[in-house]
Design a protein around this motif. Sequence first.
Motif, PDB file in Angstrom:
ATOM      1  N   ASP A   6      22.165   1.820  -9.316  1.00  0.00           N
ATOM      2  CA  ASP A   6      23.213   1.702  -8.288  1.00  0.00           C
ATOM      3  C   ASP A   6      24.448   1.009  -8.853  1.00  0.00           C
ATOM      4  O   ASP A   6      24.344   0.030  -9.598  1.00  0.00           O
ATOM      5  CB  ASP A   6      22.716   0.945  -7.056  1.00  0.00           C
ATOM      6  CG  ASP A   6      23.544   1.289  -5.823  1.00  0.00           C
ATOM      7  OD1 ASP A   6      23.011   1.958  -4.923  1.00  0.00           O
ATOM      8  OD2 ASP A   6      24.747   0.916  -5.778  1.00  0.00           O
ATOM      9  N   GLN A   7      25.610   1.505  -8.433  1.00  0.00           N
ATOM     10  CA  GLN A   7      26.860   0.934  -8.936  1.00  0.00           C
ATOM     11  C   GLN A   7      27.167  -0.440  -8.321  1.00  0.00           C
ATOM     12  O   GLN A   7      27.932  -1.224  -8.881  1.00  0.00           O
ATOM     13  CB  GLN A   7      28.021   1.891  -8.652  1.00  0.00           C
ATOM     14  CG  GLN A   7      28.246   2.163  -7.175  1.00  0.00           C
ATOM     15  CD  GLN A   7      29.186   3.344  -6.923  1.00  0.00           C
ATOM     16  OE1 GLN A   7      29.697   3.932  -7.843  1.00  0.00           O
ATOM     17  NE2 GLN A   7      29.414   3.673  -5.661  1.00  0.00           N
TER      18      GLN A   7
ATOM     19  N   GLY B   6      33.905   3.714   8.933  1.00  0.00           N
ATOM     20  CA  GLY B   6      32.667   3.049   9.384  1.00  0.00           C
ATOM     21  C   GLY B   6      31.768   2.643   8.227  1.00  0.00           C
ATOM     22  O   GLY B   6      30.699   2.079   8.443  1.00  0.00           O
TER      23      GLY B   6
ATOM     24  N   VAL C 125      26.954   5.663 -12.424  1.00  0.00           N
ATOM     25  CA  VAL C 125      26.681   6.935 -13.106  1.00  0.00           C
ATOM     26  C   VAL C 125      27.948   7.789 -13.093  1.00  0.00           C
ATOM     27  O   VAL C 125      28.587   7.950 -12.050  1.00  0.00           O
ATOM     28  CB  VAL C 125      25.506   7.673 -12.423  1.00  0.00           C
ATOM     29  CG1 VAL C 125      25.317   9.060 -13.029  1.00  0.00           C
ATOM     30  CG2 VAL C 125      24.222   6.857 -12.532  1.00  0.00           C
TER      31      VAL C 125
ATOM     32  N   GLY D 233      21.426   5.853  -6.707  1.00  0.00           N
ATOM     33  CA  GLY D 233      21.746   5.387  -5.356  1.00  0.00           C
ATOM     34  C   GLY D 233      20.572   4.650  -4.739  1.00  0.00           C
ATOM     35  O   GLY D 233      19.540   5.254  -4.440  1.00  0.00           O
TER      36      GLY D 233
ATOM     37  N   GLY E 221      18.995   3.699  14.797  1.00  0.00           N
ATOM     38  CA  GLY E 221      18.521   4.643  15.820  1.00  0.00           C
ATOM     39  C   GLY E 221      17.885   5.843  15.148  1.00  0.00           C
ATOM     40  O   GLY E 221      18.519   6.500  14.343  1.00  0.00           O
TER      41      GLY E 221
ATOM     42  N   GLN F 187      24.282   1.725   3.181  1.00  0.00           N
ATOM     43  CA  GLN F 187      24.831   1.843   4.538  1.00  0.00           C
ATOM     44  C   GLN F 187      23.841   1.472   5.635  1.00  0.00           C
ATOM     45  O   GLN F 187      24.231   1.018   6.699  1.00  0.00           O
ATOM     46  CB  GLN F 187      25.196   3.293   4.832  1.00  0.00           C
ATOM     47  CG  GLN F 187      26.399   3.834   4.186  1.00  0.00           C
ATOM     48  CD  GLN F 187      26.534   5.298   4.576  1.00  0.00           C
ATOM     49  OE1 GLN F 187      26.710   5.628   5.740  1.00  0.00           O
ATOM     50  NE2 GLN F 187      26.445   6.171   3.601  1.00  0.00           N
ATOM     51  N   ALA F 188      22.550   1.758   5.382  1.00  0.00           N
ATOM     52  CA  ALA F 188      21.556   1.591   6.456  1.00  0.00           C
ATOM     53  C   ALA F 188      21.551   0.160   6.989  1.00  0.00           C
ATOM     54  O   ALA F 188      21.242  -0.077   8.163  1.00  0.00           O
ATOM     55  CB  ALA F 188      20.172   1.989   5.960  1.00  0.00           C
TER      56      ALA F 188
ATOM     57  N   LEU G 142      19.012   3.775   1.558  1.00  0.00           N
ATOM     58  CA  LEU G 142      17.729   4.074   2.210  1.00  0.00           C
ATOM     59  C   LEU G 142      17.064   5.301   1.583  1.00  0.00           C
ATOM     60  O   LEU G 142      15.860   5.291   1.297  1.00  0.00           O
ATOM     61  CB  LEU G 142      17.955   4.290   3.717  1.00  0.00           C
ATOM     62  CG  LEU G 142      16.719   4.606   4.542  1.00  0.00           C
ATOM     63  CD1 LEU G 142      15.680   3.497   4.448  1.00  0.00           C
ATOM     64  CD2 LEU G 142      17.104   4.853   6.003  1.00  0.00           C
ATOM     65  N   ALA G 143      17.847   6.358   1.337  1.00  0.00           N
ATOM     66  CA  ALA G 143      17.267   7.591   0.790  1.00  0.00           C
ATOM     67  C   ALA G 143      16.661   7.327  -0.586  1.00  0.00           C
ATOM     68  O   ALA G 143      15.537   7.768  -0.879  1.00  0.00           O
ATOM     69  CB  ALA G 143      18.338   8.681   0.706  1.00  0.00           C
TER      70      ALA G 143
ATOM     71  N   SER H 111      23.719  -0.050   9.917  1.00  0.00           N
ATOM     72  CA  SER H 111      23.493   0.945  10.978  1.00  0.00           C
ATOM     73  C   SER H 111      22.796   0.331  12.175  1.00  0.00           C
ATOM     74  O   SER H 111      22.277  -0.777  12.124  1.00  0.00           O
ATOM     75  CB  SER H 111      22.663   2.107  10.428  1.00  0.00           C
ATOM     76  OG  SER H 111      21.298   1.736  10.374  1.00  0.00           O
TER      77      SER H 111
ATOM     78  N   GLY I 181      24.724   8.990  -1.081  1.00  0.00           N
ATOM     79  CA  GLY I 181      25.418   8.796   0.203  1.00  0.00           C
ATOM     80  C   GLY I 181      26.544   9.798   0.406  1.00  0.00           C
ATOM     81  O   GLY I 181      26.639  10.814  -0.294  1.00  0.00           O
TER      82      GLY I 181
HETATM   83  C1  LIG Z   1      27.775   1.542  11.090  1.00  0.00           C
HETATM   84  C2  LIG Z   1      26.766   2.635  10.864  1.00  0.00           C
HETATM   85  C3  LIG Z   1      25.867   2.968  11.868  1.00  0.00           C
HETATM   86  C4  LIG Z   1      24.922   3.978  11.658  1.00  0.00           C
HETATM   87  N1  LIG Z   1      23.979   4.207  12.625  1.00  0.00           N
HETATM   88  C5  LIG Z   1      23.007   5.134  12.396  1.00  0.00           C
HETATM   89  C6  LIG Z   1      21.935   5.318  13.323  1.00  0.00           C
HETATM   90  O1  LIG Z   1      21.832   4.592  14.317  1.00  0.00           O
HETATM   91  N2  LIG Z   1      21.026   6.292  13.068  1.00  0.00           N
HETATM   92  C7  LIG Z   1      21.076   7.073  11.930  1.00  0.00           C
HETATM   93  O2  LIG Z   1      20.202   7.946  11.749  1.00  0.00           O
HETATM   94  N3  LIG Z   1      22.059   6.893  11.015  1.00  0.00           N
HETATM   95  C8  LIG Z   1      23.002   5.943  11.212  1.00  0.00           C
HETATM   96  N4  LIG Z   1      23.983   5.739  10.268  1.00  0.00           N
HETATM   97  C9  LIG Z   1      23.964   6.587   9.065  1.00  0.00           C
HETATM   98  C10 LIG Z   1      22.910   6.119   8.056  1.00  0.00           C
HETATM   99  O3  LIG Z   1      22.866   4.712   8.006  1.00  0.00           O
HETATM  100  C11 LIG Z   1      23.269   6.695   6.685  1.00  0.00           C
HETATM  101  O4  LIG Z   1      23.339   8.104   6.780  1.00  0.00           O
HETATM  102  C12 LIG Z   1      22.226   6.338   5.639  1.00  0.00           C
HETATM  103  O5  LIG Z   1      21.974   4.951   5.598  1.00  0.00           O
HETATM  104  C13 LIG Z   1      22.699   6.846   4.280  1.00  0.00           C
HETATM  105  O6  LIG Z   1      21.754   6.455   3.318  1.00  0.00           O
HETATM  106  P1  LIG Z   1      21.865   6.994   1.837  1.00  0.00           P
HETATM  107  O7  LIG Z   1      20.784   6.325   1.060  1.00  0.00           O
HETATM  108  O8  LIG Z   1      21.906   8.483   1.850  1.00  0.00           O
HETATM  109  O9  LIG Z   1      23.327   6.545   1.322  1.00  0.00           O
HETATM  110  P2  LIG Z   1      23.967   5.080   1.069  1.00  0.00           P
HETATM  111  O10 LIG Z   1      23.386   4.059   1.940  1.00  0.00           O
HETATM  112  O11 LIG Z   1      25.444   5.263   1.073  1.00  0.00           O
HETATM  113  O12 LIG Z   1      23.503   4.753  -0.419  1.00  0.00           O
HETATM  114  C14 LIG Z   1      24.048   5.400  -1.526  1.00  0.00           C
HETATM  115  C15 LIG Z   1      24.068   4.433  -2.692  1.00  0.00           C
HETATM  116  O13 LIG Z   1      24.485   5.177  -3.834  1.00  0.00           O
HETATM  117  C16 LIG Z   1      25.283   4.342  -4.634  1.00  0.00           C
HETATM  118  N5  LIG Z   1      26.110   5.206  -5.498  1.00  0.00           N
HETATM  119  C17 LIG Z   1      27.027   6.119  -5.104  1.00  0.00           C
HETATM  120  N6  LIG Z   1      27.590   6.706  -6.183  1.00  0.00           N
HETATM  121  C18 LIG Z   1      27.016   6.141  -7.284  1.00  0.00           C
HETATM  122  C19 LIG Z   1      27.185   6.329  -8.688  1.00  0.00           C
HETATM  123  N7  LIG Z   1      28.072   7.191  -9.195  1.00  0.00           N
HETATM  124  N8  LIG Z   1      26.436   5.568  -9.534  1.00  0.00           N
HETATM  125  C20 LIG Z   1      25.539   4.671  -9.044  1.00  0.00           C
HETATM  126  N9  LIG Z   1      25.356   4.457  -7.716  1.00  0.00           N
HETATM  127  C21 LIG Z   1      26.057   5.194  -6.850  1.00  0.00           C
HETATM  128  C22 LIG Z   1      26.096   3.528  -3.635  1.00  0.00           C
HETATM  129  O14 LIG Z   1      26.572   2.345  -4.209  1.00  0.00           O
HETATM  130  C23 LIG Z   1      25.060   3.285  -2.522  1.00  0.00           C
HETATM  131  O15 LIG Z   1      24.394   2.067  -2.686  1.00  0.00           O
HETATM  132  C24 LIG Z   1      24.916   4.703  10.440  1.00  0.00           C
HETATM  133  C25 LIG Z   1      25.816   4.381   9.416  1.00  0.00           C
HETATM  134  C26 LIG Z   1      26.725   3.342   9.627  1.00  0.00           C
HETATM  135  C27 LIG Z   1      27.653   2.964   8.492  1.00  0.00           C
END
Ligand SMILES: Cc1cc2nc3c(=O)[nH]c(=O)nc-3n(C[C@H](O)[C@H](O)[C@H](O)COP(=O)(O)OP(=O)(O)OC[C@H]3O[C@@H](n4cnc5c(N)ncnc54)[C@H](O)[C@@H]3O)c2cc1C
Length: 351
Positions: free
Chosen positions: A34-35, A252, A175, A11, A51, A44-45, A14-15, A48, A224
């Motif tokens: 990443d897929q 969203g 994956v 993934g 904030g 997703q970030a 951001l994380a 966003s 995510g």
């Molecule tokens: C419109 C919107 C507004 C937001 N506003 C805020 C805010 O103001 N403040 C805040 O704190 N949070 C906010 N959030 C939430 C925050 O953005 C998310 O919680 C955060 O970005 C999640 O990051 P992540 O890396 O955990 O997951 P993701 O960004 O979802 O990344 C996960 C990645 O894993 C990949 N993946 C998944 N499964 C597989 C697999 N089997 N094989 C390979 N790759 C895979 C996906 O393709 C993706 O790229 C908002 C979210 C949205 C959508």
Amino acid sequence: MAEKADCIIVGAGLAGLVAACELAGRGKSVLLVDQEGEQNLGGQAFWSLGGLFMVDTPQQRRMRIRDSRELAMTDWMGSAGFDREEDFWPRKTAEAYIDFAAGEMQPWLSSLGMTWFPVVGWAERGGALATGHGNSVPRFHITWGTGPGVLKPFIERAREYEKQGLVRFAFRHQVSKIEKGGGTITGVSGEVLEATSVERGQESSRKVTGDFRFQSDCVIVTSGGIGGNFDLVRKNWPVKRVGPAPKNLISGVPRHVDGRMIGITRKAGAAIINEDRMWHYTEGVQNWDPIWPDHAIRILPGPSSLWFDAEGNRFPAPCLPGFDTLETLRHILASGYDYSWFVLNQAIIEK
Ligand SMILES: Cc1cc2nc3c(=O)[nH]c(=O)nc-3n(C[C@H](O)[C@H](O)[C@H](O)COP(=O)(O)OP(=O)(O)OC[C@H]3O[C@@H](n4cnc5c(N)ncnc54)[C@H](O)[C@@H]3O)c2cc1C
């Protein structure tokens, strides 16, 4: 032969990017899988508002907001409502996050070049009870450049480590299994998906063109949530707490937030907990120009809008915009309809 790395991260949101930078900064080699295509880097970030929940900051003090680690902890515990045995680690995570948010978080992010809008926002105010749900004070620091502004320093750092050979990206690698052997994790395997030219956020093809296997005794899953997979949302829906799931859902998040990795990770022996603890915004409308399927946009109005159920009954406090979204969800679902009415005038819209 399978590619190897000190750590595989599943993934590149951001994380995953933050984890990759921290590892590479300590000299470890990282394979970030990443897929989706490269155009989607950051996940997703990007979409966003950027904030950030931070505590007792210069921006808050400038606005004469009195915040503290203790107050933030009380608010967090009141909102989380930890009441299960498996809440041990979520509680520890909450404590560690609050310490971070009240300590090194802002100086660290500033050192990476991040800056914030001077007016601190007040998200999820709750019902004004000291030990109940919600933030007692404004804590929502909006990053200059919003979501892309949060991603920028981490994408830049990861690209820099890529040049040094410490970070490798494997885009369009989906994956499907966490490999095990000799009682330990040995890597990941899955399918290579066909190249895609869709725009960021758009649904991409799942056509398989090959398979892969990467080796490492360290695998971090940062895949995510589940918001783009309505079947999974419905399966885990907290009926007892909020009522039955609505017939119509809008999302969203892009479709790739599919939650597939959760089941895959469980199969490898991970303890998956609190699947029914989910978050839904109730002030959403269908995007008139959608990027991903069922694309929803959240309206951020001043709390002075009037909010009614489908039959015109005004919701009771704290069901006001931006106060207590899950309580509002409960009220909407109890009305027997899956929509509500938001009434606001030009003056509120302009604010
Ligand atoms: C419109 C919107 C507004 C937001 N506003 C805020 C805010 O103001 N403040 C805040 O704190 N949070 C906010 N959030 C939430 C925050 O953005 C998310 O919680 C955060 O970005 C999640 O990051 P992540 O890396 O955990 O997951 P993701 O960004 O979802 O990344 C996960 C990645 O894993 C990949 N993946 C998944 N499964 C597989 C697999 N089997 N094989 C390979 N790759 C895979 C996906 O393709 C993706 O790229 C908002 C979210 C949205 C959508």
